[in-house]
Each structure stands twice: as structure tokens, then as C-alpha cells.
Design an enzyme around this catalytic site. Structure first.
Site, PDB file in Angstrom:
ATOM      1  N   CYS A  73      -4.312 -28.736  36.895  1.00  0.00           N
ATOM      2  CA  CYS A  73      -3.800 -29.714  37.860  1.00  0.00           C
ATOM      3  C   CYS A  73      -4.861 -30.103  38.897  1.00  0.00           C
ATOM      4  O   CYS A  73      -5.705 -30.946  38.624  1.00  0.00           O
ATOM      5  CB  CYS A  73      -2.528 -29.195  38.510  1.00  0.00           C
ATOM      6  SG  CYS A  73      -1.534 -30.538  39.171  1.00  0.00           S
ATOM      7  N   HIS A 126       0.692 -28.184  34.123  1.00  0.00           N
ATOM      8  CA  HIS A 126       0.623 -26.731  34.348  1.00  0.00           C
ATOM      9  C   HIS A 126       1.067 -25.988  33.084  1.00  0.00           C
ATOM     10  O   HIS A 126       2.258 -25.687  32.944  1.00  0.00           O
ATOM     11  CB  HIS A 126       1.567 -26.340  35.485  1.00  0.00           C
ATOM     12  CG  HIS A 126       1.107 -26.781  36.831  1.00  0.00           C
ATOM     13  ND1 HIS A 126       0.350 -25.992  37.650  1.00  0.00           N
ATOM     14  CD2 HIS A 126       1.291 -27.942  37.493  1.00  0.00           C
ATOM     15  CE1 HIS A 126       0.091 -26.638  38.780  1.00  0.00           C
ATOM     16  NE2 HIS A 126       0.654 -27.827  38.711  1.00  0.00           N
ATOM     17  N   GLU A 158       0.821 -23.001  32.353  1.00  0.00           N
ATOM     18  CA  GLU A 158       1.275 -21.619  32.625  1.00  0.00           C
ATOM     19  C   GLU A 158       2.797 -21.494  32.690  1.00  0.00           C
ATOM     20  O   GLU A 158       3.354 -20.431  32.403  1.00  0.00           O
ATOM     21  CB  GLU A 158       0.638 -21.077  33.916  1.00  0.00           C
ATOM     22  CG  GLU A 158       1.108 -21.673  35.237  1.00  0.00           C
ATOM     23  CD  GLU A 158       0.358 -22.927  35.663  1.00  0.00           C
ATOM     24  OE1 GLU A 158      -0.206 -23.626  34.784  1.00  0.00           O
ATOM     25  OE2 GLU A 158       0.339 -23.236  36.874  1.00  0.00           O
TER      26      GLU A 158
HETATM   27  N1  GLN Z   1      -2.848 -32.221  45.080  1.00  0.00           N
HETATM   28  C1  GLN Z   1      -2.908 -32.738  43.750  1.00  0.00           C
HETATM   29  C2  GLN Z   1      -1.883 -33.832  43.493  1.00  0.00           C
HETATM   30  O1  GLN Z   1      -0.935 -33.971  44.213  1.00  0.00           O
HETATM   31  C3  GLN Z   1      -2.759 -31.624  42.739  1.00  0.00           C
HETATM   32  C4  GLN Z   1      -1.407 -30.994  42.745  1.00  0.00           C
HETATM   33  C5  GLN Z   1      -1.366 -29.657  42.040  1.00  0.00           C
HETATM   34  O2  GLN Z   1      -2.386 -29.040  41.758  1.00  0.00           O
HETATM   35  N2  GLN Z   1      -0.183 -29.169  41.754  1.00  0.00           N
HETATM   36  O3  GLN Z   1      -2.002 -34.577  42.550  1.00  0.00           O
END
Ligand code: GLN
Length: 522
Positions: free
Chosen positions: A365, A490, A492
Site C-alpha cells: 500500500c 493489502h 496480508e
Molecule cells: N496514505 C496512503 C493512501 O491513502 C496509503 C494508505 C495505506 O497504506 N493504507 O493512499
């Protein structure tokens, strides 16, 4: 009390029932006023777990999904906020026909209806309800009262109450039963009778301790279960089996062994046999609260079982990394999800180190977004490249899409939950997943800016996964390295002990190969 391991206890009891062939549906009750955990700080609360429907919940729901092998929705997480919201909405609609709306019966009815609805909708054989908080807390009172009513309303064999208590050890090494006695007394004072008492203790409960608890708390001795510290939480269901919790529940609830499922025992067997070790650095901001990255640690465990190695994590504070010279003696580097500018330059430095030294790298992410920024700065040559989450620049390689901006304006949230991703053939990602369409969970607002994609590709970055008909980039890789992969989603959250997440499996395998080759050379 919190931190005692109620979630693991409930999940482990549930696992025993799953092993007997029952369909177990979990519900987590969090007595706080928040509607969900979406706005909660990981420093205070540990990881925010994301469900398939995009609800952001407490990390215990993650344990349930992993232990029971199910996927749940936000309805499986009941909070005081949700219950009161439902009651107040009904009151405004006039559903209570002018009655005075009260905690008993209206709030308690709403709780009972909710629990029964989820059980029925999901075709549960057994509904497993965990009530968070401590007996005696003001917040958990309406829930305990609802449970008390259910205990009367349901047939005796259809209800079992498991109470989790702490058995501390005093300075003379004696196991103390007083806290258990007092909390059971507290429980009884509100009309609840425990069927089973699970005692958390740093060592195995002595027979004499069990006898004492059985006598003072008025439960049969077979119903006093020792939950001594386990070397791994996956051992807990097996410990409970040794304590014959399954037999007790069979008798109490008039169950039978419909099946004898073995997956869990097999997983734990493999876990016990592991000898090899790989060292992986996690570069993050919340490293003081290890639970902030709980699902990542779990996914490492699953990938480790598959590869026959244990993943030892080295926690690196991204802010420290900004100041210090970077030297990481590890087999792999992972950059997890995150928000906000603090520590980002340290993470970018770590990504650069991984890319230039061919160290296996996995970005998740925010880690994916920072990998794009690192590449844009150091390979494409745009030294000002950045995310518009932090600053205005000529090269906002990570940006917010106009459609997301619209959603934001309407008070919407992030892009959350299950989204289908197309995996491009002849890429590392495709080798790992072995499929062209995969569904993974998301939690983000920013995207790779479509304007810069061609330039990034020209310089050797490969986008091997996308969604939204190609508008949003989901997976990136750098084929010059042995393993350099990052995902906008994600992975995970969907990793399971017996269904490990493909990106994690590939990453750990690459790290293991690197560690073996280094050992051979030295
Ligand atoms: N801050 C980034 C976004 O909003 C990544 C978010 C995250 O890693 N969950 O896109």
C-alpha cells in the site's frame, strides 16, 4: 480485562468446534462508542483490520478469520455505537410507538436480535460471541445483560458461557485464584453463570489450583481450563484439546464429533519442525506497538510454514533511518502501509537500498506508493517526485484521482475492501498467483498518477496488476532484481495458515534463497 487473550481464547474454542465439523460464525462485541475502528489510532489500538466489505475493525476479527477459516462482514462486529444508532433510528421512525425507549428492553433487544440475525443469516451451527471489556465496566453492562437474558431464553444445551480470567503467580511462585474468584462473583452478581472458566496463567494450572477454582466458583473441575502461555498462538487450540475443552463442550451442548478435521494440527506440526530462519526488516512508523502490523506478522508465519522457515522481524524506525547511515543486515525489506509524511524519507531510503543492492523487497500500500516515488526520483530522474498527500510538485507520481476527490467531497471514505485485480501474464505476480483475476482487500485514497505511467514503464518499472479497467495500478515489480514487488492492496488480510498469501510466499522464498547463498559463500 483487555490484553488477556479473550480473542485467541474464543477463536481457539471455535477452532475445536470447526474441527468437529461444525459451522462456527463469530461475532465480536466491542463496547466502545465508536461505530467502527476506522478512525482509531494504531498507537492506541493495534492494527486496523479490513474486512471484505471494507469495514475497518479490531484486529480480533482477523484472528477469527484465520482460526476459523471464514470471511466475515462488518455486521459481525457489534459496537455500542452501532446498537445505539440502530435504536435511535428506530425511535425517530416511530417504531417504538410512543414508548419510553430504555436500555432494558430496547437496547438489549437490539443486541439479541442482532446476534440471532447474524447467526441465522450465515447458517451457523454455532455462533461464537466475544464480549470485549471487563465484567463490571459500565460500557459492557447492556451486552452482559442481553447475554443474561439469552441464557434464560435459549435451551440449556444451546448456550455455553466461557469466562476468561487471570491467574497471577506471586513472589513465592504460588498460583493465585483470588482474581478469578472475584471476577466470577462479579459475573454472578449480574446474573451470569459461567459454564467454563479459562484461566490465563504464565504456567500450567496445578491440579490444586483447578480444584480451588472449581470449589469457590462452583464449576466442575473439568470446566476449569488451563490457558498457560503458548510459544505460538496457533498452539492454543491444541492446548485446549489437551485440557479436554472439546469433550466438555460436547457434553454441555449435546454435540457430536461429526468430522475430524486435521488441517490445524498439521499446520502446528509444521510450525514446530521449522529450523531455518530468515531475517526481514519492517521499516515503519508504529514499530513500538508491534500489534500495529499483526496481519503482516501472521502472513509471514504462513509463508514461513510453506517455505519451511521462521521469519524473524527486525523493527526499524523510519524516522531514525532518515538521520542515520543505512546498513541493514537482513534477507529482505518490507515497507508496510501508512499515512502521513513523518518517516517517509527514511522509508524511501530503505527502498532505494533494497533496489540497488538487490535485496528482496515487498511494499504494501503506502510501501507500493513510496516504491513508485523512489523509482521516479532515482531511475527516471525527477528529483522532486512525490505524493500529493504531502506536497505540491511538478511530478506528483502518486496523486488523488478526480473520481476519488468527488467521493471525498461527498463525505466518502477511502477505497476499501475487496476489489478484483487483473494480473498481467508473464510477470512475477502472475507466477506467484497463478491466476489472472484475484480479489484482494484495499485501504487507500491515493493512486499511481496515470500521467506518469508511461515514463515509469520506459525506465524499467513493470505494472503487473491493475484494476478499474486499467485506470488504477495495483502491483509493481522491477524485473532486474531477484524479488522486488509491491502491491497497492493489502495481501496480508487474506493470508491464512493453510492458504498463505502468494506475494508473501514469494518474498519469503526469495529471502530464504538469499540467506542460504550468503551462508554458502561465507
Ligand atoms: N496514505 C496512503 C493512501 O491513502 C496509503 C494508505 C495505506 O497504506 N493504507 O493512499
Amino acid at each position: 480485562m483487555s490484553g488477556l487473550g479473550k480473542g485467541i481464547t474464543a477463536a481457539s474454542a471455535g477452532r475445536l468446534l470447526v474441527d468437529m465439523g461444525y459451522k462456527v460464525v463469530p461475532i465480536k462485541v466491542d463496547p466502545y462508542i465508536n461505530i467502527d475502528a476506522g478512525t482509531m489510532n494504531p498507537f492506541q489500538h493495534g492494527e486496523v483490520f479490513v474486512l471484505k466489505d471494507g469495514t475497518e475493525v479490531d484486529l480480533d476479527l482477523g484472528h477469527y478469520e484465520r482460526f476459523l477459516g471464514v470471511e466475515v462482514t462488518g455486521n459481525h462486529n457489534i459496537t455500542t455505537g452501532k446498537i445505539y444508532k440502530a435504536v435511535i433510528e428506530k425511535e425517530r421512525k416511530g417504531d417504538y410507538l410512543g414508548q419510553t425507549v430504555q436500555i432494558i428492553p430496547h437496547v438489549t433487544d437490539e443486541i439479541k436480535t442482532w446476534i440471532r440475525r447474524i447467526a441465522h443469516e450465515n447458517g451457523a451451527d454455532i455462533c461464537l460471541v466475544e464480549i470485549g471489556g471487563t465484567v463490571g465496566d459500565i460500557e459492557s453492562m447492556p451486552f452482559l445483560e442481553a447475554i443474561r437474558q439469552m441464557q434464560n431464553e435459549e435451551r440449556e444445551e444451546d448456550f455455553a458461557l466461557i469466562h476468561v480470567t487471570l491467574v497471577p503467580i506471586d513472589s513465592c511462585g504460588e498460583q493465585k485464584t483470588k482474581p478469578t474468584q472475584h471476577s466470577v462473583k462479579e459475573l454472578r452478581s449480574i446474573g451470569l453463570v459461567p459454564d467454563v472458566i479459562v484461566c490465563r496463567c504464565s504456567e500450567k494450572l496445578k491440579e490444586s489450583t483447578k480444584r480451588k477454582i472449581s470449589l469457590f466458583c462452583d464449576v466442575p473441575i473439568e470446566a476449569v481450563i488451563s490457558a498457560d502461555d503458548a510459544s505460538d498462538i496457533y498452539e492454543v487450540p491444541l492446548k485446549f484439546k489437551d485440557e479436554k475443552l472439546d469433550t466438555y463442550l460436547i457434553n454441555k451442548m449435546k454435540l457430536s464429533r461429526k468430522a475430524e478435521r486435521k488441517e490445524w494440527t498439521e499446520i502446528v506440526d509444521k510450525l514446530r519442525k521449522i529450523e531455518d530462519v530468515v531475517r526481514i526488516a519492517i521499516v515503519g512508523k508504529y514499530i513500538d506497538v508491534k500489534d500495529s502490523y499483526l496481519s503482516i506478522i501472521e502472513a509471514f508465519k504462513h509463508a514461513g510454514i510453506t517455505n519451511g522457515c521462521k521469519v524473524v522481524t527486525l523493527w526499524v524506525d523510519s524516522e531514525d533511518l532518515e538521520k542515520s547511515e543505512l546498513k541493514l543486515d537482513v534477507d529482505g525489506i518490507l515497507i508496510p502501509g501508512g499515512f502521513g509524511i513523518r518517516g517517509t524519507e527514511g522509508k524511501i531510503k530503505a527502498i532505494n537500498y533494497a533496489r540497488e543492492n538487490n535485496i528482496p523487497f515487498l511494499g504494501i500500500c503506502f510501501g507500493f506508493q513510496l516504491a513508485v516515488i523512489e523509482f521516479a526520483r532515482n531511475k527516471v530522474g525527477w528529483s522532486d517526485a512525490n505524493s500529493s498527500e504531502f506536497e505540491k510538485t511538478k511530478h506528483p507520481v502518486i496523486d488523488i484521482l478526480p473520481e476519488q476527490e468527488e467521493i471525498d467531497k461527498m463525505g466518502g471514505t477511502m477505497r476499501l475492501g475487496d476489489i478484483e485485480v487483473t494480473v498481467v501474464r508473464n510477470t512475477l505476480a502472475h507466477t506467484l498467483y497463478g491466476m489472472e483475476k484475484v480479489v484482494e482487500r484495499h485501504r487507500h485514497r491515493y493512486e499511481v498518477n496515470p500521467e506518469f505511467i508511461d515514463d515509469l514503464k520506459e525506465h524499467g518499472l513493470v505494472f503487473s496488476g491493475y484494476s478499474d479497467g486499467g485506470r488504477r495500478m495495483e502491483i509493481l515489480e522491477y524485473p532486474e532484481n531477484r524479488f522486488f514487488l509491491a502491491t497497492q492492496f493489502h495481501p496480508e488480510f487474506k493470508s491464512r495458515p493453510y492458504a498463505p498469501s502468494p506475494p508473501f510466499v514469494g518474498f519469503v522464498r526469495a529471502a530464504l534463497e538469499r540467506s542460504k547463498s550468503i551462508r554458502k559463500d561465507s
